[in-house]
Write a protein that holds these residues in place. Structure first.
Motif, PDB file in Angstrom:
ATOM      1  N   LEU A 138      55.177  44.469  36.346  1.00 23.46           N
ATOM      2  CA  LEU A 138      54.394  43.254  36.101  1.00 23.46           C
ATOM      3  C   LEU A 138      53.947  42.634  37.418  1.00 23.46           C
ATOM      4  CD1 LEU A 138      53.273  40.947  34.392  1.00 23.46           C
ATOM      5  CD2 LEU A 138      55.583  39.969  34.326  1.00 23.46           C
ATOM      6  N   VAL A 139      54.858  42.535  38.370  1.00 30.26           N
ATOM      7  CA  VAL A 139      54.518  41.947  39.675  1.00 30.26           C
ATOM      8  C   VAL A 139      53.456  42.790  40.376  1.00 30.26           C
ATOM      9  CG1 VAL A 139      55.409  41.418  41.975  1.00 30.26           C
ATOM     10  CG2 VAL A 139      56.757  40.826  39.948  1.00 30.26           C
ATOM     11  N   ALA A 140      53.640  44.115  40.356  1.00 31.39           N
ATOM     12  CA  ALA A 140      52.665  44.999  40.992  1.00 31.39           C
ATOM     13  C   ALA A 140      51.297  44.867  40.332  1.00 31.39           C
ATOM     14  CB  ALA A 140      53.144  46.452  40.918  1.00 31.39           C
ATOM     15  N   GLY A 141      51.285  44.771  39.004  1.00 29.79           N
ATOM     16  CA  GLY A 141      50.024  44.641  38.283  1.00 29.79           C
ATOM     17  C   GLY A 141      49.305  43.350  38.601  1.00 29.79           C
ATOM     18  N   VAL A 142      50.050  42.250  38.685  1.00 25.24           N
ATOM     19  CA  VAL A 142      49.433  40.960  39.012  1.00 25.24           C
ATOM     20  C   VAL A 142      48.829  41.010  40.413  1.00 25.24           C
ATOM     21  CG1 VAL A 142      49.907  38.529  39.467  1.00 25.24           C
ATOM     22  CG2 VAL A 142      50.906  39.632  37.465  1.00 25.24           C
ATOM     23  N   ILE A 143      49.549  41.619  41.351  1.00 26.85           N
ATOM     24  CA  ILE A 143      49.022  41.743  42.717  1.00 26.85           C
ATOM     25  C   ILE A 143      47.717  42.539  42.710  1.00 26.85           C
ATOM     26  CG2 ILE A 143      49.427  42.792  44.982  1.00 26.85           C
ATOM     27  CD1 ILE A 143      52.405  42.141  44.586  1.00 26.85           C
ATOM     28  N   GLY A 144      47.708  43.664  41.994  1.00 34.75           N
ATOM     29  CA  GLY A 144      46.500  44.480  41.916  1.00 34.75           C
ATOM     30  C   GLY A 144      45.348  43.744  41.271  1.00 34.75           C
ATOM     31  N   ALA A 145      45.638  42.992  40.204  1.00 35.74           N
ATOM     32  CA  ALA A 145      44.590  42.246  39.508  1.00 35.74           C
ATOM     33  C   ALA A 145      43.993  41.162  40.394  1.00 35.74           C
ATOM     34  CB  ALA A 145      45.163  41.627  38.228  1.00 35.74           C
ATOM     35  N   VAL A 146      44.830  40.454  41.143  1.00 32.67           N
ATOM     36  CA  VAL A 146      44.344  39.391  42.025  1.00 32.67           C
ATOM     37  C   VAL A 146      43.460  39.965  43.125  1.00 32.67           C
ATOM     38  CG1 VAL A 146      45.045  37.682  43.734  1.00 32.67           C
ATOM     39  CG2 VAL A 146      46.265  37.826  41.557  1.00 32.67           C
TER      40      VAL A 146
ATOM     41  N   SER B 110      41.898  47.968  38.351  1.00 31.11           N
ATOM     42  CA  SER B 110      40.696  48.507  37.717  1.00 31.11           C
ATOM     43  C   SER B 110      40.256  47.625  36.554  1.00 31.11           C
ATOM     44  CB  SER B 110      40.962  49.931  37.235  1.00 31.11           C
ATOM     45  OG  SER B 110      39.855  50.433  36.524  1.00 31.11           O
ATOM     46  N   THR B 111      41.222  47.166  35.763  1.00 29.05           N
ATOM     47  CA  THR B 111      40.916  46.315  34.613  1.00 29.05           C
ATOM     48  C   THR B 111      40.303  44.989  35.053  1.00 29.05           C
ATOM     49  OG1 THR B 111      42.788  47.274  33.418  1.00 29.05           O
ATOM     50  CG2 THR B 111      41.894  45.223  32.570  1.00 29.05           C
ATOM     51  N   ALA B 112      40.919  44.356  36.052  1.00 24.57           N
ATOM     52  CA  ALA B 112      40.398  43.076  36.549  1.00 24.57           C
ATOM     53  C   ALA B 112      39.037  43.264  37.204  1.00 24.57           C
ATOM     54  CB  ALA B 112      41.391  42.470  37.546  1.00 24.57           C
ATOM     55  N   GLY B 113      38.870  44.349  37.962  1.00 16.38           N
ATOM     56  CA  GLY B 113      37.602  44.588  38.637  1.00 16.38           C
ATOM     57  C   GLY B 113      36.465  44.807  37.666  1.00 16.38           C
ATOM     58  N   SER B 114      36.717  45.571  36.596  1.00 17.87           N
ATOM     59  CA  SER B 114      35.656  45.821  35.621  1.00 17.87           C
ATOM     60  C   SER B 114      35.297  44.553  34.867  1.00 17.87           C
ATOM     61  CB  SER B 114      36.086  46.927  34.642  1.00 17.87           C
ATOM     62  OG  SER B 114      37.205  46.532  33.890  1.00 17.87           O
ATOM     63  N   THR B 115      36.275  43.678  34.642  1.00 17.21           N
ATOM     64  CA  THR B 115      35.997  42.401  33.976  1.00 17.21           C
ATOM     65  C   THR B 115      35.112  41.522  34.850  1.00 17.21           C
ATOM     66  OG1 THR B 115      38.107  42.474  32.788  1.00 17.21           O
ATOM     67  CG2 THR B 115      37.038  40.332  32.979  1.00 17.21           C
ATOM     68  N   ARG B 116      35.423  41.471  36.144  1.00 20.56           N
ATOM     69  CA  ARG B 116      34.583  40.699  37.072  1.00 20.56           C
ATOM     70  C   ARG B 116      33.178  41.275  37.146  1.00 20.56           C
ATOM     71  NH1 ARG B 116      34.555  35.944  39.100  1.00 20.56           N
ATOM     72  NH2 ARG B 116      34.513  36.380  41.338  1.00 20.56           N
ATOM     73  N   ALA B 117      33.092  42.617  37.172  1.00 26.56           N
ATOM     74  CA  ALA B 117      31.782  43.266  37.244  1.00 26.56           C
ATOM     75  C   ALA B 117      30.962  42.998  35.991  1.00 26.56           C
ATOM     76  CB  ALA B 117      31.957  44.772  37.434  1.00 26.56           C
ATOM     77  N   GLY B 118      31.629  42.757  34.865  1.00 26.53           N
ATOM     78  CA  GLY B 118      30.934  42.471  33.620  1.00 26.53           C
ATOM     79  C   GLY B 118      30.570  41.012  33.452  1.00 26.53           C
ATOM     80  N   GLY B 119      30.821  40.207  34.471  1.00 24.04           N
ATOM     81  CA  GLY B 119      30.453  38.805  34.399  1.00 24.04           C
ATOM     82  C   GLY B 119      31.597  37.869  34.092  1.00 24.04           C
ATOM     83  N   GLY B 120      32.813  38.391  34.016  1.00 20.70           N
ATOM     84  CA  GLY B 120      33.964  37.548  33.725  1.00 20.70           C
ATOM     85  C   GLY B 120      34.337  36.668  34.903  1.00 20.70           C
ATOM     86  N   SER B 121      34.974  35.561  34.617  1.00 22.67           N
ATOM     87  CA  SER B 121      35.386  34.636  35.671  1.00 22.67           C
ATOM     88  C   SER B 121      36.599  35.186  36.407  1.00 22.67           C
ATOM     89  CB  SER B 121      35.745  33.277  35.068  1.00 22.67           C
ATOM     90  OG  SER B 121      36.903  33.387  34.260  1.00 22.67           O
ATOM     91  N   LEU B 122      36.922  34.569  37.523  1.00 18.90           N
ATOM     92  CA  LEU B 122      38.084  34.965  38.308  1.00 18.90           C
ATOM     93  C   LEU B 122      39.353  34.851  37.472  1.00 18.90           C
ATOM     94  CD1 LEU B 122      39.273  35.702  41.130  1.00 18.90           C
ATOM     95  CD2 LEU B 122      39.462  33.241  41.554  1.00 18.90           C
ATOM     96  N   GLY B 123      39.493  33.743  36.756  1.00 19.47           N
ATOM     97  CA  GLY B 123      40.681  33.544  35.924  1.00 19.47           C
ATOM     98  C   GLY B 123      40.782  34.560  34.803  1.00 19.47           C
ATOM     99  N   THR B 124      39.642  34.876  34.173  1.00 23.14           N
ATOM    100  CA  THR B 124      39.647  35.861  33.093  1.00 23.14           C
ATOM    101  C   THR B 124      40.045  37.232  33.605  1.00 23.14           C
ATOM    102  OG1 THR B 124      37.914  34.667  31.887  1.00 23.14           O
ATOM    103  CG2 THR B 124      38.252  36.978  31.312  1.00 23.14           C
ATOM    104  N   ALA B 125      39.501  37.622  34.757  1.00 22.73           N
ATOM    105  CA  ALA B 125      39.809  38.937  35.330  1.00 22.73           C
ATOM    106  C   ALA B 125      41.295  39.059  35.640  1.00 22.73           C
ATOM    107  CB  ALA B 125      38.985  39.158  36.590  1.00 22.73           C
ATOM    108  N   ILE B 126      41.853  38.039  36.265  1.00 19.86           N
ATOM    109  CA  ILE B 126      43.283  38.073  36.578  1.00 19.86           C
ATOM    110  C   ILE B 126      44.105  38.042  35.293  1.00 19.86           C
ATOM    111  CG2 ILE B 126      45.172  36.797  37.665  1.00 19.86           C
ATOM    112  CD1 ILE B 126      43.168  35.831  39.769  1.00 19.86           C
TER     113      ILE B 126
END
Length: 266
Positions: A15-23, A171-187
């Motif tokens: 979980l910690v590693a995933g949050v770091i990657g998402a941020v 990858s999940t957070a990055g694709s969400t940002r690329a699709g127009g999602g907000s910073l909070g949504t991506a994280i």
């Protein structure tokens, strides 16, 4: 109760590693450290292969092996193949290092999504998120099974899967940002996927605690098949999209050797 606490603790590493990657991905979706990513993925693949071949399968053989081992391994492989097929159909396979701006058929759209990947107004691909969450849940369950079997390498398995999860969440957070999602949504979506790791670990420990030897053997074999599939069909395939080098190959061997040495010390 102690077993469940251990499972929760090891799953929380992911979980910690995933949050770091998402941020990181949400803050800089296009910063590309492809060479470093390839090195880390090779190292993680070495760790994962070692976990399957040096811990899970030997433990399954020690507990009796036989038909439960074969059935569990076949079911594990079939399950991972089915998940891979599902993820391919929704436009994104389970590659920890996926570039969120490029699909696996070589086509980009304006937002970095496959043309057929359904997204909400917030840039979230719901089917993709659910599918990835299932994959991470299974990864977490492998940790719980290893703990239930008394495997000394459960911590090492958790570390290897956490490295993989860092890239999945990114990858999940990055694709969400690329699709127009907000910073909070991506994280948020990256964190949601990563949260499946501790949940899976606790569920795996709960289901396999105190079961008969044949059932535990099947669970260990299922987990070994899933780990090998993740390493060979996912991490290494993705890593080799970047030109291989002596260094990256050495990293895979280093990951295997580190796991072996730590097992000897433990």
């Amino acid at each position: 109760m102690q077993l469940f606490g251990q499972a929760l603790g090891l799953g929380t590493l992911g979980l910690v590693a995933g949050v770091i990657g998402a941020v990181i991905a949400a803050l800089a979706t296009r910063s590309q450290t492809s060479t470093l990513t390839s090195y880390v993925q090779h190292f993680a693949a070495g760790l994962i292969i070692a976990a399957a071949t040096l811990d899970l399968l030997p433990e399954a053989l020690h507990l009796g092996g036989g038909w439960p081992l074969i059935v569990g391994f076949v079911l594990g492989t079939a399950f991972m193949l089915a998940l891979r097929s599902l993820l391919t159909r929704v436009g994104h396979s389970h590659h920890p290092g996926d570039d969120p701006h490029h699909d696996h058929h070589g086509h980009d759209d304006a937002h970095g999504h496959d043309a057929h990947s359904p997204t909400t107004a917030t840039g979230v691909n719901l089917r993709l998120i659910v599918a990835l969450a299932v994959v991470v849940l299974i990864d977490g369950a492998i940790i719980g099974v290893a703990l239930s079997a008394g495997g000394a390498a459960a911590l090492l398995i958790a570390i290897a899967l956490s490295i993989e999860l860092l890239f999945v969440a990114a990858s999940t957070a990055g694709s969400t940002r690329a699709g127009g999602g907000s910073l909070g949504t991506a994280i948020g979506v990256g964190t949601f996927v990563a949260a499946m790791m501790p949940i899976g670990a606790v569920l795996g420990a709960l289901v396999f605690a105190g079961v008969s030897a044949p059932v535990l053997v099947a669970g260990l074999a299922f987990g070994a098949a899933a780990l090998l599939f993740t390493a060979v069909a996912e991490l290494l395939v993705e890593a080799y999209e970047i030109k291989e080098s002596t260094g990256t190959i050495a990293m895979a061997a280093a990951g295997f050797l580190v796991f072996l040495l730590l097992m000897m010390l433990m």
